[in-house]
Design a protein around this motif. Sequence first.
Motif, short mmCIF file in Angstrom:
data_model
loop_
_atom_site.label_atom_id
_atom_site.label_comp_id
_atom_site.label_asym_id
_atom_site.label_seq_id
_atom_site.Cartn_x
_atom_site.Cartn_y
_atom_site.Cartn_z
N GLU A 220 35.95 5.28 -3.64
CA GLU A 220 36.19 6.19 -2.52
C GLU A 220 35.67 5.65 -1.21
O GLU A 220 36.32 5.76 -0.17
CB GLU A 220 35.52 7.54 -2.83
N GLU A 221 34.48 5.03 -1.22
CA GLU A 221 33.90 4.55 0.03
C GLU A 221 34.64 3.33 0.58
O GLU A 221 34.43 2.95 1.74
CB GLU A 221 32.41 4.21 -0.16
N ASP A 222 35.51 2.73 -0.21
CA ASP A 222 36.24 1.55 0.23
C ASP A 222 37.72 1.83 0.51
O ASP A 222 38.49 0.91 0.75
CB ASP A 222 36.15 0.45 -0.84
N LEU A 223 38.10 3.10 0.48
CA LEU A 223 39.51 3.44 0.67
C LEU A 223 40.00 3.03 2.05
O LEU A 223 39.27 3.10 3.04
CB LEU A 223 39.72 4.94 0.48
N VAL A 244 48.45 11.71 -10.79
CA VAL A 244 47.02 11.86 -10.49
C VAL A 244 46.44 10.49 -10.21
O VAL A 244 46.44 9.61 -11.08
CB VAL A 244 46.26 12.52 -11.66
N HIS A 245 45.97 10.28 -8.97
CA HIS A 245 45.29 9.04 -8.62
C HIS A 245 43.87 9.13 -9.18
O HIS A 245 43.13 10.06 -8.87
CB HIS A 245 45.26 8.89 -7.10
N ASP A 246 43.48 8.18 -10.02
CA ASP A 246 42.25 8.35 -10.80
C ASP A 246 41.30 7.16 -10.67
O ASP A 246 41.74 6.01 -10.66
CB ASP A 246 42.62 8.51 -12.28
N GLY A 247 40.00 7.46 -10.58
CA GLY A 247 38.98 6.43 -10.68
C GLY A 247 38.25 6.09 -9.40
O GLY A 247 37.41 5.18 -9.39
N CYS A 248 38.52 6.81 -8.30
CA CYS A 248 37.88 6.49 -7.03
C CYS A 248 36.37 6.74 -7.05
O CYS A 248 35.65 6.26 -6.16
CB CYS A 248 38.50 7.31 -5.90
N GLU A 249 35.90 7.49 -8.02
CA GLU A 249 34.47 7.83 -8.06
C GLU A 249 33.62 6.64 -8.51
O GLU A 249 32.38 6.67 -8.41
CB GLU A 249 34.23 9.01 -9.00
N ALA A 250 34.26 5.57 -9.01
CA ALA A 250 33.51 4.45 -9.58
C ALA A 250 33.83 3.14 -8.86
O ALA A 250 34.98 2.88 -8.52
CB ALA A 250 33.85 4.31 -11.07
#
Length: 389
Positions: A220-223, A244-250
């Motif tokens: 998420e912080e690198d989007l 569903v776009h998945d996995g931005c938390e990691a």
Amino acid sequence: MHEAPTAEFILKKPHWVQDRLVFDIESSRGTFSPYFKCDTLKLQESIEASLLLSTLPAMCDSRRLTSETPVSESLLHNMRQFSEIFSSWFPEYHALELTDISGDQAVSRNTGRVGSFFTGGVDSFYTFIKHRSEITDLIYVHGYDLQLDDLSRREAITEMGRQIAEEANIRFIEIETDSQKLFRAFGEWGLKSHGIALGVAGRLLAGHLDKIYVPSSFAEEDLMPWGSHPDTDPLLSDETVEYVHDGCEASRVEKVQVIKDSALALDHLRVCWERVEGAYNCGACEKCLRTMTSMYAMGVLAECKTFPHKIDEKRIRSFLLTSSSARKFTNENLRLMESSGLQSSSVYAAWLKILSRSDSHNWRIWRYRRSMGKLKRAIHKVFLGRKVE
């Protein structure tokens, strides 16, 4: 301000040519006729897929989209939002005009099946493991990740899918398409067009799957503006199929920490884009060595069957970190090695060395390598000429 659309693109339903579902997509650069093929199940003859295939050409050429066939009303609404976001990110695109298309109410099929796009990489395995209790199908698109003429590696993907399907008791769906030619004509593949390309493939599975996960490329912080993004992927949905776009938390390292405990992932992990005959992962490119370093720091590299078990530090020292994402991934691996007490290792020293190089130093190295490459080619050409004489 963007100019008003100047002409029309007419959406057409696809048609079958033997076992291939073929689309005719009009554009200012001619008519493209991409095909999609699937031996696992029958693809849907979707006007909504035609809409997604036509979106970037219409936005690029500032042309209005029309259709004699009704299109999912909720998808039309979503694609207006999609085009507004995309044109704000990339000013060469124009917002879509869809006013002459009649809307139709899409209906959920309630199949009870959930898919996830899958290439065998870190992002793919992370999403699969995270949603293992829910996912019933993995989807691989030949012609997106690998080129269609890369037959040996395509065969390896098919075998990987067969083994994973058997071991995990899921269905492995393979789709073949030459549509990347169309997408590349109207947008750089990674930066702009691969997300909507996945959307097209998924639309053809509507009625077979209710929901499809799209594994994230970035935390998420690198989007940043990117072809597949949590702001745009869900807009490819309607009542028939949900994305569903998945996995931005990691972060990438955090994803490796999850998959390192999976025997399935350690047996089949594939991250390499290099075209090396007979190699599943080349073990020498930046992406391979970055992943191998994470696994080395976690103590599981020797357990991974798809990578060499020795890291080539000399090869690492040859890399030029020219992007912010490459520097970030390197920093993550350095922190990981520090937490594992590996600061004195030669692998740590190699990555630290290339991270410490300035941009100007990297530029000088690049110029030198380019000059040497030109010199070698010139010498080779001279010697070839002498042999001919």
